[in-house]
Design a protein around this motif. Sequence first.
Motif, mmCIF file in Angstrom:
data_model
loop_
_atom_site.group_PDB
_atom_site.id
_atom_site.type_symbol
_atom_site.label_atom_id
_atom_site.label_comp_id
_atom_site.label_asym_id
_atom_site.label_seq_id
_atom_site.Cartn_x
_atom_site.Cartn_y
_atom_site.Cartn_z
ATOM 1 N N SER A 59 0.936 -1.282 -0.108
ATOM 2 C CA SER A 59 0.016 -0.138 0.089
ATOM 3 C C SER A 59 0.826 1.326 -0.067
ATOM 4 O O SER A 59 1.612 1.208 0.650
ATOM 5 C CB SER A 59 -0.870 -0.206 1.310
ATOM 6 O OG SER A 59 -1.998 0.893 0.953
ATOM 7 N N ASP A 60 0.467 2.228 -0.821
ATOM 8 C CA ASP A 60 1.527 3.526 -0.858
ATOM 9 C C ASP A 60 0.557 4.188 -1.900
ATOM 10 O O ASP A 60 0.006 3.910 -3.027
ATOM 11 C CB ASP A 60 2.584 3.036 -1.722
ATOM 12 C CG ASP A 60 3.810 4.007 -1.428
ATOM 13 O OD1 ASP A 60 3.394 5.331 -1.816
ATOM 14 O OD2 ASP A 60 4.720 3.698 -1.129
ATOM 15 N N ARG A 61 0.458 5.423 -1.603
ATOM 16 C CA ARG A 61 -0.283 6.423 -2.321
ATOM 17 C C ARG A 61 0.269 6.426 -3.900
ATOM 18 O O ARG A 61 -0.297 6.644 -4.950
ATOM 19 C CB ARG A 61 -0.211 7.683 -1.766
ATOM 20 C CG ARG A 61 -0.941 8.054 -0.482
ATOM 21 C CD ARG A 61 -2.229 8.827 -0.993
ATOM 22 N NE ARG A 61 -1.816 10.115 -1.427
ATOM 23 C CZ ARG A 61 -1.751 11.418 -0.633
ATOM 24 N NH1 ARG A 61 -1.798 11.267 0.706
ATOM 25 N NH2 ARG A 61 -1.274 12.255 -1.301
ATOM 26 N N ALA A 62 1.596 6.182 -4.228
ATOM 27 C CA ALA A 62 2.152 6.183 -5.313
ATOM 28 C C ALA A 62 1.571 5.094 -6.101
ATOM 29 O O ALA A 62 1.820 5.287 -7.607
ATOM 30 C CB ALA A 62 3.862 5.946 -5.202
ATOM 31 N N PHE A 63 0.881 3.953 -5.687
ATOM 32 C CA PHE A 63 0.389 2.948 -6.437
ATOM 33 C C PHE A 63 -1.003 3.312 -7.320
ATOM 34 O O PHE A 63 -1.500 2.688 -7.858
ATOM 35 C CB PHE A 63 0.036 1.808 -5.697
ATOM 36 C CG PHE A 63 1.226 1.188 -5.087
ATOM 37 C CD1 PHE A 63 2.641 1.321 -5.868
ATOM 38 C CD2 PHE A 63 1.261 0.591 -3.641
ATOM 39 C CE1 PHE A 63 3.675 0.713 -5.256
ATOM 40 C CE2 PHE A 63 2.529 -0.167 -3.273
ATOM 41 C CZ PHE A 63 3.806 0.123 -3.946
ATOM 42 N N ALA A 64 -1.412 4.465 -7.003
ATOM 43 C CA ALA A 64 -2.740 4.868 -7.448
ATOM 44 C C ALA A 64 -2.901 5.157 -8.642
ATOM 45 O O ALA A 64 -1.880 5.698 -9.272
ATOM 46 C CB ALA A 64 -3.373 5.996 -6.571
ATOM 47 N N GLY A 65 -4.019 4.674 -9.493
ATOM 48 C CA GLY A 65 -4.153 4.556 -10.742
ATOM 49 C C GLY A 65 -3.365 3.979 -11.668
ATOM 50 O O GLY A 65 -3.193 4.398 -13.135
ATOM 51 N N GLY A 66 -2.807 2.811 -11.318
ATOM 52 C CA GLY A 66 -1.975 1.908 -12.105
ATOM 53 C C GLY A 66 -2.568 1.374 -12.939
ATOM 54 O O GLY A 66 -3.654 0.719 -12.611
ATOM 55 N N ASP A 67 -2.243 1.020 -14.156
ATOM 56 C CA ASP A 67 -2.689 0.170 -15.376
ATOM 57 C C ASP A 67 -2.145 -1.200 -14.930
ATOM 58 O O ASP A 67 -1.410 -1.583 -14.092
ATOM 59 C CB ASP A 67 -2.459 0.703 -16.693
ATOM 60 C CG ASP A 67 -0.973 0.825 -17.138
ATOM 61 O OD1 ASP A 67 -0.232 0.099 -16.397
ATOM 62 O OD2 ASP A 67 -0.719 0.700 -18.533
ATOM 63 N N THR A 68 -2.313 -1.987 -15.993
ATOM 64 C CA THR A 68 -1.969 -3.533 -15.627
ATOM 65 C C THR A 68 -0.443 -3.653 -15.674
ATOM 66 O O THR A 68 0.229 -4.269 -14.938
ATOM 67 C CB THR A 68 -2.605 -4.344 -16.682
ATOM 68 O OG1 THR A 68 -2.158 -4.183 -17.867
ATOM 69 C CG2 THR A 68 -3.972 -4.395 -16.450
ATOM 70 N N GLY A 83 2.034 3.066 -10.295
ATOM 71 C CA GLY A 83 0.626 3.919 -10.366
ATOM 72 C C GLY A 83 0.696 4.612 -11.576
ATOM 73 O O GLY A 83 1.055 4.015 -12.850
ATOM 74 N N LEU A 84 0.068 5.792 -11.493
ATOM 75 C CA LEU A 84 -0.202 6.370 -12.738
ATOM 76 C C LEU A 84 0.952 6.748 -13.400
ATOM 77 O O LEU A 84 0.896 6.678 -14.728
ATOM 78 C CB LEU A 84 -0.956 7.812 -12.395
ATOM 79 C CG LEU A 84 -1.683 8.588 -13.404
ATOM 80 C CD1 LEU A 84 -2.604 7.526 -14.095
ATOM 81 C CD2 LEU A 84 -2.292 9.791 -12.888
ATOM 82 N N SER A 85 2.013 7.208 -12.849
ATOM 83 C CA SER A 85 3.148 7.537 -13.583
ATOM 84 C C SER A 85 3.944 6.329 -14.205
ATOM 85 O O SER A 85 4.538 6.455 -15.260
ATOM 86 C CB SER A 85 4.320 8.235 -12.783
ATOM 87 O OG SER A 85 4.598 7.556 -11.654
ATOM 88 N N GLY A 86 3.586 5.255 -13.723
ATOM 89 C CA GLY A 86 4.220 3.907 -14.424
ATOM 90 C C GLY A 86 3.431 3.485 -15.595
ATOM 91 O O GLY A 86 3.902 2.536 -16.071
ATOM 92 N N SER A 87 2.316 3.914 -15.534
ATOM 93 C CA SER A 87 1.288 3.138 -16.330
ATOM 94 C C SER A 87 1.749 3.419 -17.848
ATOM 95 O O SER A 87 2.185 4.559 -18.122
ATOM 96 C CB SER A 87 -0.084 3.586 -16.101
ATOM 97 O OG SER A 87 -0.639 3.374 -14.871
ATOM 98 N N ARG A 88 1.561 2.491 -18.673
ATOM 99 C CA ARG A 88 1.883 2.542 -20.238
ATOM 100 C C ARG A 88 0.728 2.964 -20.741
ATOM 101 O O ARG A 88 0.551 3.554 -22.053
ATOM 102 C CB ARG A 88 2.177 1.312 -20.607
ATOM 103 C CG ARG A 88 3.793 0.817 -20.759
ATOM 104 C CD ARG A 88 4.438 1.452 -19.481
ATOM 105 N NE ARG A 88 6.052 1.192 -19.390
ATOM 106 C CZ ARG A 88 6.849 1.696 -18.444
ATOM 107 N NH1 ARG A 88 6.396 2.527 -17.548
ATOM 108 N NH2 ARG A 88 8.051 1.545 -18.542
ATOM 109 N N THR A 89 -0.728 2.947 -20.262
ATOM 110 C CA THR A 89 -1.745 3.142 -20.915
ATOM 111 C C THR A 89 -2.399 4.548 -19.788
ATOM 112 O O THR A 89 -2.186 4.454 -18.937
ATOM 113 C CB THR A 89 -3.006 2.161 -20.966
ATOM 114 O OG1 THR A 89 -3.009 1.735 -19.615
ATOM 115 C CG2 THR A 89 -2.375 1.109 -21.825
ATOM 116 N N THR A 90 -3.313 5.243 -20.572
ATOM 117 C CA THR A 90 -3.948 6.098 -19.640
ATOM 118 C C THR A 90 -5.492 6.473 -20.464
ATOM 119 O O THR A 90 -5.581 6.363 -21.405
ATOM 120 C CB THR A 90 -3.580 7.470 -19.632
ATOM 121 O OG1 THR A 90 -3.976 8.588 -18.965
ATOM 122 C CG2 THR A 90 -2.749 7.974 -21.112
#
Lengths: 400, 267
Positions: free
Chosen positions: B87-96, B223-230
């Motif tokens: 659990s970490d706020r940084a994980f929010a919004g992550g794609d697969t 999270g969102l910044s690591g996501s390859r899709t948005t």
Amino acid sequence: MGIQIINDKCVGCSLCLKTCPFGAITVKDKKAIIDLHKCNLCGACLPSCKFKAILLEKPQDQAEKKDFSAYKGVWVFVEQKKGRVQSVSYELVGKARELADKLKTYVGAVLIGNNLAMEAQSLICSGADTVYLAEAPELANFLDEPYTNVLVSLIRKYKPEIVLSGATIIGRSLIARVAVKIDAGLTADCTGLDIEDERKILLQTRPAFGGNIMATIISPNYRPQMATVRHKVFLQPELDKSRKGKIIKESFPINEMASRTTLIEVVEEVENLVNLAEADIIVSGGRAMGGPENFKMLHDLAEVLGGAVGSSRAAVDSGWIPYSHQVGQTGRTVSPKIYIACGISGQIQHLVGMQSSKIIVAINKDPDAPIFKVATYGIVGDIFEIVPALTKKFREVLGK
Amino acid sequence: MKMNIIVCIKQVPETTEVRINPETNTLIREGVKSIINPFDMYAIEEGVRLKERFGGKVVVVTMGPPQAEAALREAISLGADEGILISDRAFAGGDTWATSNTLSHAVIKIRKELGGFDLVLCGKQASDGDTAQVGPGISAFLDIPQVTYVKKIEEIKDNKIRLERMSEEGFDVIETPAPCLLTVVKEINEPRIPSLKAMIRAKAAKITVWSAKDIEVDAKDVGLSGSRTTVVKIFTPPQRTGGQKLTGEIPEIAEKLAGLLKSEITG
């Protein structure tokens, strides 16, 4: 980066609350508050705010522009079983043609297996410009690792800008592994694919939350842009025997075709001969079927219509019919031309698996059954009287 | 052969309760219960059954907000030995992609603590996302063999697992070495009902919480910044509405329906 409420603009109107699929927004002292532990940064709340008080910054807003000019072509991973190309792959070649024409580029089809020259030709007749043919005895049947290696190596060599695959059991297993290996974005189960005019990127639309909302997804900063699509979302193109294209034979070193997993046996189940995902017509039975013996009546109707037999979870859990027939959230998602629901009440878990069918016929003795809310044609009555009557009538009408 | 098994689970909304408000066309989420993703229940059960047969340990891991702890406690009540919350706020919004990357880092840390693992088990897909991409994504990051859609584990012998993978036509019999990752379908087992004693034990169990730093993952790759899709747009599809009711005597209804469907069937 992230999401925030601009307090000066927020009036505490609560309009955004209900749009949040994650229940992450509350209003306190006339200001909206977003619980960042619950928030998924999906952006569903943005359009609801009339005061532009929600600010969402996404990474590509800040990302530096990468040069993707070397990436060209719309590719399809072609799925074959026992040397036969699966229908979903033809459907995707048809769609790829449309996308490639918009991008003024070529359609590539990757065909992996053994002895597939004839199939390669029909891919060209369906709209492919180039077929990359990887043939070897080791590649005859699908295995995750060698197929991943072959596809990854071809993508690295030719740099396509888009790669599509069927959202089949094989496609979903393979493509997710490939996407990670080549560091690309991947969107599952798209129901719509298009090209954004301005940036020439792929717009991928898919249902979320059991089809309750739709999301359009992009992958502007990575190449290729990858997506899977289910059976029957796109139309199968007509064969044009005069179309010309290239077949490029690709060979691979033996170590790239090695696999840690081994395929021991392929078992086809007799009762499952009609592939539910590919069926144009599905006759499905639910709890009101009352027992396994009564499914014969559905098989009879399905046979006359040239369709397959499906079922609700209730019938599977009662042991009346194997799991492979189950339609719905924990079973299969189907999208036939005609779906005939017999004695199925229409719980949401079932509906999400079949509500994209073109025509839904519901037969149920409860006039208030939720299934009637989605049915194109509803019949209130006893399935044991109506289904045999339909079988008889269709036999007559269809001359069978 | 003792087995160390890592089960990756996800807490999801109980979708039966997700409804659309017909007036505002928005999701009604008030009072929606959170549950363990239905497919993950089979993964937990299979892990626990293997442990009961061969000995070893079942560690359940989930990525999510602090309240996802409840899912881990439920898994422990179903027989898992340990629960780990990533659990970490940084994980929010992550794609697969970002989620698979995060979970694979967690698996690596668990592997270190256990001194190795034999199996990673996942449900075939989550009911809220339906992608089926995270399982294969984790195995790709870990570079271990994967078998998806597993409907039966036939035999485990000499570090080899023989199993049945569902196919559109039936199933394939596959043999894979351990360690590997399997995603399972509903047909594989029937999850148990936890006993009262197990539920009490789970309530008192210690849940380990790890942050991005703990699992040594780069914040820019989650999270969102690591996501390859948005996601660029979310909209409500036109809802299907009930159509025409066919009424009359049964032969009459059959006649009407045949007339309405004939061109669709033959065309």
